[in-house]
Enzyme design. Structure first.
Site, PDB file in Angstrom:
ATOM      1  N   ASP A   1       0.851  -1.188   0.000  1.00 38.02           N
ATOM      2  CA  ASP A   1       0.000   0.000   0.000  1.00 38.02           C
ATOM      3  C   ASP A   1       0.889   1.242   0.000  1.00 38.02           C
ATOM      4  OD1 ASP A   1      -3.133   0.422   1.723  1.00 38.02           O
ATOM      5  OD2 ASP A   1      -2.077   1.829   0.438  1.00 38.02           O
TER       6      ASP A   1
ATOM      7  N   ASP B   1      -3.423   2.564  -5.773  1.00 39.12           N
ATOM      8  CA  ASP B   1      -2.255   2.656  -4.893  1.00 39.12           C
ATOM      9  C   ASP B   1      -2.035   1.440  -4.005  1.00 39.12           C
ATOM     10  OD1 ASP B   1      -4.350   2.961  -3.149  1.00 39.12           O
ATOM     11  OD2 ASP B   1      -3.428   4.571  -2.014  1.00 39.12           O
ATOM     12  N   GLU B   2      -2.642   0.316  -4.340  1.00 43.34           N
ATOM     13  CA  GLU B   2      -2.395  -0.876  -3.531  1.00 43.34           C
ATOM     14  C   GLU B   2      -2.472  -2.126  -4.391  1.00 43.34           C
ATOM     15  OE1 GLU B   2      -5.583  -2.015  -0.806  1.00 43.34           O
ATOM     16  OE2 GLU B   2      -6.801  -0.453  -1.704  1.00 43.34           O
TER      17      GLU B   2
END
EC number: 2.7.7.7
Length: 425
Positions: free
Chosen positions: A22, A117-118
């Site tokens: 993350d 974003d992960e």
DNA sequence: TCTGGGGTCCTAGGACCC
DNA sequence: TCTGGGGTCCTAGGACCC
């Protein structure tokens, strides 16, 4: 492409090694790369302090003032008057998301981007190449920093759920590994709210019966759980005991399968009941949607509109087409008909949206005439898309001539429009 | 302080078919 | 005449996530 079975018999396997990676304060961190003067300051990404809108991301300095994502911008401005407000730059985030993906792929062929974003990585069986989990994670962490200049946090566990909760606990800029067998005792003291999928509503329901911690959940009777919270509540309790309960969090790490829906929506600066303005927005949103449908080489069967009135009541209305499409005009006409049939005329509107789903890679077989016609139109539109890429959105004038011809065509084919029999509210 | 925009997944009822 | 289920598709809404 991986087959997703929904259930994965290996989920309880103690040998399984799942990473959840993350990125820390992703949007803010990317903005800092483009403007280093933002570093260390209270930064709010999402729009200006007096705009209608909410916070997309807040820097750690801004969070100290109570600012968090999804908060109205004006609230954030009150809490933290000295914050710097910046507009979001989706292109930048996509670019850096791509860079991060390239880094991850060096560590495992099984990478699933869960959002911009992960990502989940299946690191099972990579020990000979990358060493034991913690060593691999630290190497990944460093490589991510050197390649993208961004910090990330990494959670490691035997399931996606454990890895995901771990990365959250590891933030910021940390690594956390829950060794096999310790899953239930790791989760037990955490608030149920820490479990992804448990939001405000479900947390409240659980609190009402005295359940605050994951450990409390683990003690409940299965029959009671199922009756009270359905299948998902049952699965959740299973997980809280460290079992393979199936569903999303025990799925395999899968490669990207492409989008399941594409949508665009717009909130007006001031609410409106100007039909011309509303229908022009529908046309624009339809074009934006279809353009992305073409980029993915898809065809959509279901067109849906969303209306939000000034009092925030929101409706959606959908219609499935006979033939999947990627044409602006077909989507726009369908959306417009849905709008005309369902808008309570005179009620002012705050938000309008166009959404498509039900994708096919290949359009269903059409009669030859329609097919060649639609092919030509699709190709013409792809050219327009490329021109817009090159010369900017104002190259649309080229599309105007085409559009009037599309309209004739759609009128010849009223069967593709929503029925008029739709009940009014 | 009024509450964005892009998604995913789930539920539930009705239609329709077997 | 009444009564079944199961399966799938469609639609509407809602919870939740980033």
């Amino acid at each position: 492409m991986e087959e997703i079975t929904g259930r994965n018999s290996a989920a309880a396997d103690p040998r399984r090694v799942i990473f959840h990676v993350d990125m820390d304060a992703f949007f803010v961190s990317v903005e800092e790369l483009f403007d280093p003067s933002l570093k260390g300051k209270a930064v709010v990404v999402g729009g200006h302090r007096d705009e209608r809108g909410v916070v997309s991301a807040a820097s750690y300095a801004a969070r100290k003032f109570g600012v968090h994502s999804a908060m109205p911008l004006r609230t954030a401005a009150k809490l933290c008057p000295d914050a710097i407000f910046v507009n979001g730059h989706p292109e930048r985030y996509r670019e850096y998301s791509g860079k991060a993906f390239e880094v991850l792929k060096k560590f495992s062929p099984k990478v699933e981007m869960a959002s911009i974003d992960e990502a989940y990585l299946d690191m099972t069986g990579t020990e000979r190449l990358h060493g034991p989990p913690l060593k691999a994670a630290h190497a990944l962490h460093q490589f991510m920093k050197s390649e993208t200049k961004l910090n990330c946090s990494i959670g490691i566990g035997t399931s996606r759920l454990i890895a995901k909760v771990c990365s959250d606990q590891a933030k910021p800029n940390g690594v956390l590994y829950i060794v096999p067998g310790q899953e239930a005792s790791f989760l037990a003291p955490l608030s149920v709210r820490k479990i992804p999928g448990v939001g405000k509503v479900f947390e409240q329901k659980l609190n009402e019966i005295g359940i605050k911690k994951v450990g409390d959940l683990a003690k409940l009777d299965d029959a009671f759980l199922r009756e009270r919270f359905g299948e998902w509540g049952l699965a959740l309790a299973g997980k809280s005991r460290g079992l393979d309960a199936g569903g999303y969090f025990d799925r395999d790490v899968a490669v990207d399968e492409g989008p399941k829906s594409i949508s665009h929506e717009h909130t007006f600066n001031t609410d409106t009941r100007d039909q011309e303005k509303l229908e022009a927005m529908i046309a624009r949103l339809s074009e934006m949607v279809c353009r992305r449908v073409r980029e993915h080489e898809l065809h959509a069967r279901t067109v849906q509109i969303k209306l939000r009135y000034s009092d925030f009541t929101t409706i959606t209305r959908a219609h499935s087409l006979e033939q999947p499409t990627q044409l602006d005009t077909v989507v726009a006409e369908t959306a417009r008909t849905l709008f005309r049939d369902n808008w309570q005329r005179g009620r002012t509107i705050r938000l309008i949206g166009v959404h498509v789903a039900g994708f096919d890679d290949v359009p269903q077989q059409l009669d030859l005439l329609t097919q060649t016609h639609d092919d030509k139109v699709s190709k013409a539109l792809s050219v327009v898309d490329r021109m817009r890429d090159k010369f900017g959105e104002n190259a649309v004038s080229l599309a105007t001539g085409l559009k009037s011809r599309f309209r004739e065509k759609t009128h010849e084919n009223p069967a593709s429009l929503p029925g008029k029999s739709k009940k009014k509210e």
